[in-house]
Motif scaffolding. Structure first.
Motif, PDB file in Angstrom:
ATOM      1  N   PHE A  32       0.841  -1.200   0.000  1.00 35.42           N
ATOM      2  CA  PHE A  32       0.000   0.000   0.000  1.00 35.42           C
ATOM      3  C   PHE A  32       0.879   1.254   0.000  1.00 35.42           C
ATOM      4  N   SER A  33       1.927   1.269   0.846  1.00 35.34           N
ATOM      5  CA  SER A  33       2.831   2.415   0.925  1.00 35.34           C
ATOM      6  C   SER A  33       3.598   2.622  -0.379  1.00 35.34           C
ATOM      7  N   ILE A  34       4.102   1.529  -0.938  1.00 32.12           N
ATOM      8  CA  ILE A  34       4.917   1.631  -2.156  1.00 32.12           C
ATOM      9  C   ILE A  34       4.096   2.180  -3.323  1.00 32.12           C
ATOM     10  N   ILE A  35       2.897   1.642  -3.515  1.00 34.11           N
ATOM     11  CA  ILE A  35       2.046   2.102  -4.616  1.00 34.11           C
ATOM     12  C   ILE A  35       1.638   3.559  -4.410  1.00 34.11           C
ATOM     13  N   ASN A  79       3.150   5.950  -2.554  1.00 33.01           N
ATOM     14  CA  ASN A  79       4.285   6.871  -2.670  1.00 33.01           C
ATOM     15  C   ASN A  79       4.742   7.035  -4.119  1.00 33.01           C
ATOM     16  N   THR A  80       4.651   5.968  -4.911  1.00 34.70           N
ATOM     17  CA  THR A  80       5.034   6.055  -6.317  1.00 34.70           C
ATOM     18  C   THR A  80       4.111   7.010  -7.077  1.00 34.70           C
ATOM     19  N   CYS A  81       2.822   6.873  -6.850  1.00 38.30           N
ATOM     20  CA  CYS A  81       1.851   7.765  -7.505  1.00 38.30           C
ATOM     21  C   CYS A  81       2.049   9.208  -7.057  1.00 38.30           C
ATOM     22  N   LEU A  82       2.254   9.399  -5.739  1.00 38.67           N
ATOM     23  CA  LEU A  82       2.394  10.761  -5.220  1.00 38.67           C
ATOM     24  C   LEU A  82       3.685  11.426  -5.685  1.00 38.67           C
ATOM     25  N   ALA A  83       4.776  10.682  -5.739  1.00 38.44           N
ATOM     26  CA  ALA A  83       6.045  11.250  -6.205  1.00 38.44           C
ATOM     27  C   ALA A  83       5.889  11.773  -7.630  1.00 38.44           C
ATOM     28  N   PHE A  84       5.186  11.003  -8.472  1.00 37.97           N
ATOM     29  CA  PHE A  84       4.952  11.404  -9.860  1.00 37.97           C
ATOM     30  C   PHE A  84       4.077  12.659  -9.919  1.00 37.97           C
ATOM     31  N   ILE A  85       2.994  12.669  -9.140  1.00 37.51           N
ATOM     32  CA  ILE A  85       2.068  13.809  -9.142  1.00 37.51           C
ATOM     33  C   ILE A  85       2.754  15.072  -8.609  1.00 37.51           C
ATOM     34  N   LYS A  86       3.479  14.939  -7.495  1.00 30.88           N
ATOM     35  CA  LYS A  86       4.162  16.096  -6.901  1.00 30.88           C
ATOM     36  C   LYS A  86       5.228  16.659  -7.841  1.00 30.88           C
ATOM     37  N   GLY A  87       5.993  15.761  -8.459  1.00 28.61           N
ATOM     38  CA  GLY A  87       7.042  16.214  -9.358  1.00 28.61           C
ATOM     39  C   GLY A  87       6.489  17.011 -10.522  1.00 28.61           C
ATOM     40  N   LEU A  88       5.420  16.503 -11.144  1.00 26.56           N
ATOM     41  CA  LEU A  88       4.800  17.214 -12.264  1.00 26.56           C
ATOM     42  C   LEU A  88       4.189  18.542 -11.808  1.00 26.56           C
ATOM     43  N   ALA A  89       3.479  18.496 -10.666  1.00 27.99           N
ATOM     44  CA  ALA A  89       2.836  19.713 -10.166  1.00 27.99           C
ATOM     45  C   ALA A  89       3.877  20.760  -9.770  1.00 27.99           C
ATOM     46  N   GLY A  90       4.988  20.322  -9.164  1.00 25.71           N
ATOM     47  CA  GLY A  90       6.031  21.257  -8.778  1.00 25.71           C
ATOM     48  C   GLY A  90       6.718  21.886  -9.974  1.00 25.71           C
ATOM     49  N   PHE A  91       6.959  21.063 -11.023  1.00 24.05           N
ATOM     50  CA  PHE A  91       7.649  21.563 -12.218  1.00 24.05           C
ATOM     51  C   PHE A  91       6.767  22.541 -12.993  1.00 24.05           C
ATOM     52  N   PHE A  92       5.549  22.130 -13.283  1.00 25.51           N
ATOM     53  CA  PHE A  92       4.663  22.989 -14.077  1.00 25.51           C
ATOM     54  C   PHE A  92       4.016  24.094 -13.238  1.00 25.51           C
ATOM     55  N   GLY A  93       3.944  23.864 -11.896  1.00 23.09           N
ATOM     56  CA  GLY A  93       3.351  24.879 -11.028  1.00 23.09           C
ATOM     57  C   GLY A  93       4.366  25.828 -10.434  1.00 23.09           C
ATOM     58  N   ASN A  94       5.657  25.658 -10.804  1.00 24.63           N
ATOM     59  CA  ASN A  94       6.730  26.557 -10.372  1.00 24.63           C
ATOM     60  C   ASN A  94       6.868  26.604  -8.848  1.00 24.63           C
ATOM     61  N   SER A  95       6.785  25.431  -8.217  1.00 29.07           N
ATOM     62  CA  SER A  95       6.888  25.355  -6.760  1.00 29.07           C
ATOM     63  C   SER A  95       8.003  24.404  -6.343  1.00 29.07           C
ATOM     64  N   TYR A  96       9.070  24.960  -5.736  1.00 29.56           N
ATOM     65  CA  TYR A  96      10.132  24.077  -5.271  1.00 29.56           C
ATOM     66  C   TYR A  96       9.697  23.295  -4.033  1.00 29.56           C
ATOM     67  N   ALA A  97       8.785  23.867  -3.248  1.00 21.83           N
ATOM     68  CA  ALA A  97       8.287  23.135  -2.078  1.00 21.83           C
ATOM     69  C   ALA A  97       7.637  21.821  -2.510  1.00 21.83           C
ATOM     70  N   LEU A  98       6.917  21.848  -3.633  1.00 20.76           N
ATOM     71  CA  LEU A  98       6.303  20.622  -4.149  1.00 20.76           C
ATOM     72  C   LEU A  98       7.359  19.677  -4.707  1.00 20.76           C
TER      73      LEU A  98
END
Length: 288
Positions: free
Chosen positions: A13-16, A18-37
């Protein structure tokens, strides 16, 4: 379902997640211009590696005892926890370094929609913490509890990111670095959380006495066994999901050696039946 199966299911449950969230956060941080993300995404990536380590540790720790490991392989769990802490410290250092660089070089404001992404992440991570921590307590797994705290730390760093982005958006130009200060705070919290995870694992390796409630339960159960007058010394050491016990039981001094031997076995069987998390139980008979 056995404790091992519960723990392994929680780790998948944790692995699946965290994998989804890492992908979502990375995309949102890059396109949303947020280093915190982006910092949040880095932590989630290390959480994936940490979760795989915990999964390996749980499986290895539950291997049965053998000639070279008469007490089993449970000590693998806190050792894996130390490696997980190492991953956390590494990610915190990277996040702090990049945050300081970004504070010194102002950038554009984050996108408002990143707040929506973070709100969903915070809710999910707190749910994940509650779910995995419940399994950790059920299975007495220090590694699983450590993984649960990964989820809680992720939720708090996401809250920091949310506040940083909110301040930057509300205050406008000149406050762009609020997002980076939030990431720096997240790094500090990860370091603090690393200590909180490390400390009980160290106590487990050092056979530290942290089981007063369990000792009291063992004493009470022992006195319920006919022929056991009282208990004296009671030492407990945790290994993986099990507790190994050395117990001195006081019996009538006039009974035979065989009767004392039978009482010891009767007591051992009773304790292991009524307290399933007990592993090896060594009973030493003392005359009253």
């Amino acid at each position: 379902m056995t404790n091992e199966q519960k723990a392994i299911k929680a780790m998948y449950f944790s692995i699946i997640g965290n994998t989804c969230l890492a992908f979502i956060k990375g995309l949102a941080g890059f396109f949303g211009n947020s280093y915190a993300l982006i910092a949040d995404a880095i932590e989630s990536t290390t959480d994936i590696l940490g979760s795989f380590l915990v999964l390996f540790g749980i499986k290895y720790a539950n291997k049965p005892a053998d000639e070279n490991h008469p007490y089993g392989h449970g000590r693998a769990e806190p050792l894996i926890t130390f490696l997980v802490v190492g991953f956390l410290i590494t990610s915190a250092t990277i996040i702090a370094y990049e945050s300081i660089l970004n504070i010194q070089h102002p950038h554009d404001l984050p996108k408002p929609w990143t707040l929506i992404v973070l709100s969903a992440i915070i809710i999910w991570k707190e749910f994940s913490f509650q779910k995995v921590m419940k399994r950790g307590k059920e299975t007495n797994s220090s590694a699983l509890k450590a993984d649960a705290w990964h989820h809680r730390s992720d939720a708090i760093t996401s809250i920091a990111a949310f506040l940083g982005i909110l301040i930057a958006l509300v205050m406008g130009k000149g406050y762009e670095s609020a997002d980076d200060w939030a990431a720096l705070f997240a790094a500090a919290f990860i370091l603090y959380n690393s200590y909180k995870i490390f400390r009980p694992a160290l106590g487990e390796i050092m056979d530290e006495n942290l089981n007063e409630d369990l000792i009291e339960e063992i004493r009470n159960k022992s006195r319920e066994v006919e022929g056991i007058i009282a208990t004296e010394k009671c030492f407990i050491r945790k290994a993986g999901m099990q507790y190994h016990v050395d117990l001195h039981a006081i019996v009538d001094a006039k009974i035979t050696v065989k009767e004392g031997h039978d009482l010891a076995h009767k007591l051992k069987d009773r304790l292991q039946t009524e307290i399933p998390e007990l592993g090896n139980v060594l009973i030493h008979i003392e005359p009253d």
